[in-house]
Design a protein around this motif. Structure first.
Motif, PDB file in Angstrom:
ATOM      1  N   THR A   1      33.396  41.437  47.570  1.00 16.60           N
ATOM      2  CA  THR A   1      34.407  42.447  47.252  1.00 16.60           C
ATOM      3  C   THR A   1      35.072  42.085  45.937  1.00 16.60           C
ATOM      4  O   THR A   1      35.723  41.040  45.823  1.00 16.60           O
ATOM      5  CB  THR A   1      35.468  42.549  48.361  1.00 16.60           C
ATOM      6  OG1 THR A   1      34.839  42.832  49.611  1.00 16.60           O
ATOM      7  CG2 THR A   1      36.468  43.657  48.046  1.00 16.60           C
ATOM      8  N   GLY A   2      34.887  42.938  44.943  1.00 12.28           N
ATOM      9  CA  GLY A   2      35.449  42.681  43.628  1.00 12.28           C
ATOM     10  C   GLY A   2      36.553  43.660  43.274  1.00 12.28           C
ATOM     11  O   GLY A   2      36.659  44.744  43.852  1.00 12.28           O
ATOM     12  N   ILE A   3      37.366  43.264  42.310  1.00 18.02           N
ATOM     13  CA  ILE A   3      38.415  44.126  41.776  1.00 18.02           C
ATOM     14  C   ILE A   3      38.500  43.849  40.284  1.00 18.02           C
ATOM     15  O   ILE A   3      38.428  42.692  39.852  1.00 18.02           O
ATOM     16  CB  ILE A   3      39.764  43.891  42.486  1.00 18.02           C
ATOM     17  CG1 ILE A   3      40.800  44.920  42.031  1.00 18.02           C
ATOM     18  CG2 ILE A   3      40.268  42.458  42.311  1.00 18.02           C
ATOM     19  CD1 ILE A   3      42.044  44.953  42.926  1.00 18.02           C
ATOM     20  N   ALA A   4      38.632  44.905  39.484  1.00 21.13           N
ATOM     21  CA  ALA A   4      38.603  44.709  38.036  1.00 21.13           C
ATOM     22  C   ALA A   4      39.342  45.830  37.332  1.00 21.13           C
ATOM     23  O   ALA A   4      39.485  46.941  37.860  1.00 21.13           O
ATOM     24  CB  ALA A   4      37.159  44.631  37.527  1.00 21.13           C
TER      25      ALA A   4
ATOM     26  N   GLY B   1      45.526  46.852  34.082  1.00 22.21           N
ATOM     27  CA  GLY B   1      44.566  46.795  35.179  1.00 22.21           C
ATOM     28  C   GLY B   1      43.983  45.408  35.371  1.00 22.21           C
ATOM     29  O   GLY B   1      43.665  45.004  36.492  1.00 22.21           O
ATOM     30  N   GLY B   2      43.839  44.650  34.283  1.00 24.86           N
ATOM     31  CA  GLY B   2      43.401  43.258  34.405  1.00 24.86           C
ATOM     32  C   GLY B   2      44.473  42.395  35.015  1.00 24.86           C
ATOM     33  O   GLY B   2      44.206  41.528  35.857  1.00 24.86           O
ATOM     34  N   LEU B   3      45.711  42.637  34.609  1.00 22.02           N
ATOM     35  CA  LEU B   3      46.847  41.913  35.176  1.00 22.02           C
ATOM     36  C   LEU B   3      46.934  42.122  36.684  1.00 22.02           C
ATOM     37  O   LEU B   3      47.020  41.158  37.457  1.00 22.02           O
ATOM     38  CB  LEU B   3      48.140  42.392  34.505  1.00 22.02           C
ATOM     39  CG  LEU B   3      49.468  42.012  35.176  1.00 22.02           C
ATOM     40  CD1 LEU B   3      49.763  40.540  34.977  1.00 22.02           C
ATOM     41  CD2 LEU B   3      50.602  42.876  34.635  1.00 22.02           C
ATOM     42  N   ILE B   4      46.896  43.377  37.115  1.00 21.63           N
ATOM     43  CA  ILE B   4      47.084  43.656  38.543  1.00 21.63           C
ATOM     44  C   ILE B   4      45.878  43.194  39.358  1.00 21.63           C
ATOM     45  O   ILE B   4      46.008  42.883  40.543  1.00 21.63           O
ATOM     46  CB  ILE B   4      47.377  45.161  38.779  1.00 21.63           C
ATOM     47  CG1 ILE B   4      48.061  45.379  40.138  1.00 21.63           C
ATOM     48  CG2 ILE B   4      46.118  46.007  38.654  1.00 21.63           C
ATOM     49  CD1 ILE B   4      49.428  44.765  40.260  1.00 21.63           C
ATOM     50  N   SER B   5      44.715  43.076  38.729  1.00 19.96           N
ATOM     51  CA  SER B   5      43.543  42.557  39.442  1.00 19.96           C
ATOM     52  C   SER B   5      43.725  41.077  39.780  1.00 19.96           C
ATOM     53  O   SER B   5      43.401  40.637  40.893  1.00 19.96           O
ATOM     54  CB  SER B   5      42.281  42.752  38.599  1.00 19.96           C
ATOM     55  OG  SER B   5      42.001  44.118  38.422  1.00 19.96           O
TER      56      SER B   5
ATOM     57  N   VAL C   1      36.906  38.808  40.622  1.00 20.73           N
ATOM     58  CA  VAL C   1      37.950  39.424  39.796  1.00 20.73           C
ATOM     59  C   VAL C   1      37.487  39.540  38.348  1.00 20.73           C
ATOM     60  O   VAL C   1      37.091  38.545  37.728  1.00 20.73           O
ATOM     61  CB  VAL C   1      39.253  38.597  39.845  1.00 20.73           C
ATOM     62  CG1 VAL C   1      40.341  39.265  39.011  1.00 20.73           C
ATOM     63  CG2 VAL C   1      39.716  38.409  41.282  1.00 20.73           C
ATOM     64  N   GLY C   2      37.559  40.756  37.810  1.00 23.45           N
ATOM     65  CA  GLY C   2      37.269  40.988  36.408  1.00 23.45           C
ATOM     66  C   GLY C   2      38.532  41.387  35.674  1.00 23.45           C
ATOM     67  O   GLY C   2      39.103  42.440  35.967  1.00 23.45           O
ATOM     68  N   ALA C   3      38.988  40.559  34.745  1.00 22.72           N
ATOM     69  CA  ALA C   3      40.213  40.827  33.985  1.00 22.72           C
ATOM     70  C   ALA C   3      39.838  41.033  32.521  1.00 22.72           C
ATOM     71  O   ALA C   3      39.563  40.078  31.801  1.00 22.72           O
ATOM     72  CB  ALA C   3      41.202  39.686  34.137  1.00 22.72           C
ATOM     73  N   PHE C   4      39.812  42.297  32.088  1.00 21.91           N
ATOM     74  CA  PHE C   4      39.451  42.663  30.734  1.00 21.91           C
ATOM     75  C   PHE C   4      40.731  42.838  29.919  1.00 21.91           C
ATOM     76  O   PHE C   4      41.571  43.690  30.243  1.00 21.91           O
ATOM     77  CB  PHE C   4      38.656  43.970  30.725  1.00 21.91           C
ATOM     78  CG  PHE C   4      37.330  43.907  31.448  1.00 21.91           C
ATOM     79  CD1 PHE C   4      36.136  43.864  30.729  1.00 21.91           C
ATOM     80  CD2 PHE C   4      37.264  43.896  32.835  1.00 21.91           C
ATOM     81  CE1 PHE C   4      34.918  43.816  31.378  1.00 21.91           C
ATOM     82  CE2 PHE C   4      36.045  43.849  33.503  1.00 21.91           C
ATOM     83  CZ  PHE C   4      34.867  43.804  32.770  1.00 21.91           C
TER      84      PHE C   4
ATOM     85  N   ALA D   1      27.966  42.281  31.561  1.00 20.86           N
ATOM     86  CA  ALA D   1      27.983  40.819  31.667  1.00 20.86           C
ATOM     87  C   ALA D   1      28.953  40.358  32.740  1.00 20.86           C
ATOM     88  O   ALA D   1      28.657  39.418  33.494  1.00 20.86           O
ATOM     89  CB  ALA D   1      28.354  40.212  30.318  1.00 20.86           C
ATOM     90  N   ALA D   2      30.102  40.998  32.819  1.00 25.72           N
ATOM     91  CA  ALA D   2      31.080  40.636  33.850  1.00 25.72           C
ATOM     92  C   ALA D   2      30.534  40.897  35.241  1.00 25.72           C
ATOM     93  O   ALA D   2      30.631  40.048  36.145  1.00 25.72           O
ATOM     94  CB  ALA D   2      32.377  41.417  33.624  1.00 25.72           C
TER      95      ALA D   2
END
Length: 294
Positions: free
Chosen positions: A172-175, A180-184, A198-201, A281-282
């Motif tokens: 289960t991922g969130i990104a 949106g990166g902060l809240i992930s 977790v993906g934080a862009f 890539a992420a």
């Protein structure tokens, strides 16, 4: 997610892009849809009981979902749903997540596929929902806990009931990008047994870095979690130093170094084109896929 805004004199460009996005108006259709056939609107007004609001939710199913009734799939939850799949609803360009997943699937690099659930931002509520604590300087924030509780306790159980998911944290991922990166990252700290990828862009840590650091000391990430941190050298001058702080914070909290990816792109900007480019890539790293040729 970035929006054009007139910066105060001397203000960093990337921070102004975040501030300009906080209370952006509703996005209207801008031309024909570019979403792939695998994309559907799950609900135009999914109820968020933790916030007393409704929100459009998008769903991407792998092309073989209907043909593989015994197969279960990992799930990736994304913020700023307007920008994820469709140029017709995106403000400043879409991420093209559907086309990217279709491409790497067709190349044989993603043998199991992934379900993607994208939640629209709340327009004028975006800053409130994507910042955990109220920031008096920018006069927004404070509803982040309720928003991630909606994702973890309402939306995810619904998806797990109605679709063939692999519901454990490892699948289960969130990104998201910017706020949106902060809240992930915050979501993985608040619900470590739910979100394990977790993906934080270009994460906007500057909005509440001290509070988030203090929160992380009391709510450490799961040791098995994986974090993919990526930003560009052409963003706000604080972006890469703060992201490096979080790389070190996560490792110090017990996440193995091999589970924390840190990427600083020399040409990267606080823009959708950059996040679109970096998504494959992420995704491949977070879900242990062999890298596709690009």
């Amino acid at each position: 997610m970035s929006f054009t805004t007139s910066p105060p004199p001397g203000a960093p460009v990337a921070r102004c892009a975040v501030l300009g996005a906080l209370n952006a108006g509703s996005v209207v259709a801008r031309g024909p849809s570019t979403a792939s056939p695998q994309v559907q609107v799950l609900d135009t007004a999914f109820f968020m009981p933790q916030l007393g609001r409704h929100r459009r939710v998008w769903l991407y199913l792998p092309a073989d979902y209907a043909r593989q009734p015994q197969r279960r799939y990992p799930v990736l939850y994304l913020h700023d749903g307007q920008n994820v799949f469709d140029a017709a609803t995106a403000f400043a360009g879409e991420w093209g997540v559907d086309e990217t997943l279709d491409r790497i699937r067709a190349s044989g690099q993603d043998p199991t596929g992934c379900i993607v659930v994208a939640v629209d931002n709340g327009s004028r509520y975006r800053g409130d929902e994507y910042i955990p604590w109220h920031n008096p300087r920018i006069k927004t924030g404070g509803q982040g806990a309720a928003y991630v509780d909606f994702l973890a306790l309402t939306l995810k159980p619904y998806i797990d009931r109605h679709y063939r998911t692999r519901s454990d944290a490892a699948h289960t991922g969130i990104a998201g990008s910017s706020l949106g990166g902060l809240i992930s990252v915050y979501a993985a700290l608040r619900h470590p047994a739910v979100f394990g990828r977790v993906g934080a862009f270009s994460p906007a840590f500057w909005v509440c870095n001290d509070s988030l650091q203090a929160y992380a000391r009391q709510h450490p990430p799961a040791p098995a979690a994986k974090f993919y941190l990526v930003a560009g050298a052409k963003e706000d001058s604080s972006m890469l130093p703060l992201m490096a702080q979080w790389r070190d914070r996560l490792r110090a909290a017990g996440v193995p170094a091999a589970h924390v990816a840190y990427h600083a792109a020399p040409d990267g900007e606080h823009r959708e084109w950059f996040w679109q480019r970096e998504f494959a890539a992420a995704y491949e790293w977070l879900f242990d896929r062999p890298p596709a040729s690009r």
